[in-house]
Design a protein around this motif. Structure first.
Motif, PDB file in Angstrom:
ATOM      1  N   ARG A  56      40.927  20.614 -15.320  1.00  0.00           N
ATOM      2  CA  ARG A  56      39.848  21.437 -14.946  1.00  0.00           C
ATOM      3  C   ARG A  56      38.427  20.683 -15.354  1.00  0.00           C
ATOM      4  NH1 ARG A  56      37.190  23.276 -19.297  1.00  0.00           N
ATOM      5  NH2 ARG A  56      37.764  22.943 -21.358  1.00  0.00           N
ATOM      6  N   PRO A  57      37.283  21.234 -14.587  1.00  0.00           N
ATOM      7  CA  PRO A  57      36.017  20.610 -14.702  1.00  0.00           C
ATOM      8  C   PRO A  57      35.795  20.555 -16.113  1.00  0.00           C
ATOM      9  CG  PRO A  57      35.995  22.161 -12.844  1.00  0.00           C
ATOM     10  CD  PRO A  57      37.326  22.312 -13.552  1.00  0.00           C
ATOM     11  N   ALA A  58      34.965  19.513 -16.440  1.00  0.00           N
ATOM     12  CA  ALA A  58      34.480  19.697 -18.048  1.00  0.00           C
ATOM     13  C   ALA A  58      33.402  20.469 -18.247  1.00  0.00           C
ATOM     14  CB  ALA A  58      34.159  18.151 -18.303  1.00  0.00           C
ATOM     15  N   ASP A  59      33.171  20.939 -19.556  1.00  0.00           N
ATOM     16  CA  ASP A  59      31.964  21.683 -19.701  1.00  0.00           C
ATOM     17  C   ASP A  59      30.600  21.026 -19.885  1.00  0.00           C
ATOM     18  OD1 ASP A  59      33.752  24.005 -20.189  1.00  0.00           O
ATOM     19  OD2 ASP A  59      33.853  23.374 -22.443  1.00  0.00           O
ATOM     20  N   THR A  68      32.374  15.824 -14.054  1.00  0.00           N
ATOM     21  CA  THR A  68      33.652  16.452 -14.136  1.00  0.00           C
ATOM     22  C   THR A  68      34.577  15.279 -14.666  1.00  0.00           C
ATOM     23  OG1 THR A  68      34.412  16.006 -11.785  1.00  0.00           O
ATOM     24  CG2 THR A  68      33.215  17.775 -12.259  1.00  0.00           C
ATOM     25  N   GLU A  93      37.768  15.199 -13.604  1.00  0.00           N
ATOM     26  CA  GLU A  93      38.414  14.334 -12.382  1.00  0.00           C
ATOM     27  C   GLU A  93      37.847  13.331 -11.863  1.00  0.00           C
ATOM     28  OE1 GLU A  93      37.266  17.706 -12.588  1.00  0.00           O
ATOM     29  OE2 GLU A  93      39.403  18.985 -12.655  1.00  0.00           O
ATOM     30  N   ASP A  94      36.605  13.041 -11.974  1.00  0.00           N
ATOM     31  CA  ASP A  94      35.900  11.811 -11.189  1.00  0.00           C
ATOM     32  C   ASP A  94      35.821  10.637 -12.372  1.00  0.00           C
ATOM     33  OD1 ASP A  94      35.116  13.319  -9.269  1.00  0.00           O
ATOM     34  OD2 ASP A  94      33.118  13.911  -9.840  1.00  0.00           O
TER      35      ASP A  94
END
Length: 98
Positions: A2-5, A46, A48-49
């Motif tokens: 999931r995207p980071a905060d 993020t 994911e990157d």
């Protein structure tokens, strides 16, 4: 994933040489000059990157391609401005860059 905060440290770069090393972040074209012994971190927005950075090395410079928004910072996440430690221009006809 999931995207980071918030920003996520993605790639740590250390200048282990004895001279200035230019770190270029693409596709933005921002230049950040590292003194010997300095470490910069490429931060992704993020998780994911993080594993998607591409790195190219040439004498005196390292270029990092980011897949989406990223920035160059210190190990605590403080952004390092474009032109950090940029050497002065050489020659009598060169304009000084900000």
């Amino acid at each position: 994933m999931r995207p980071a905060d918030g920003p996520v440290p993605g790639l740590r770069v250390t200048n282990s040489g004895e001279e200035l090393l230019e770190l270029i972040l693409e596709p933005y074209g921002s230049d950040h000059w590292m003194r010997p012994g300095e470490t910069f971190v490429i931060w992704a927005l993020t998780a994911e990157d993080v594993g998607l950075f591409e790195v190219a090395h040439e004498p005196g410079a390292i270029t990092v391609w980011a897949p989406s928004h990223a920035f160059v910072g210190d190990e605590d996440g403080n952004e390092i401005d474009c032109g950090h430690h940029r050497p002065p221009p050489s020659g009598p006809f060169r304009l000084r860059l900000p």
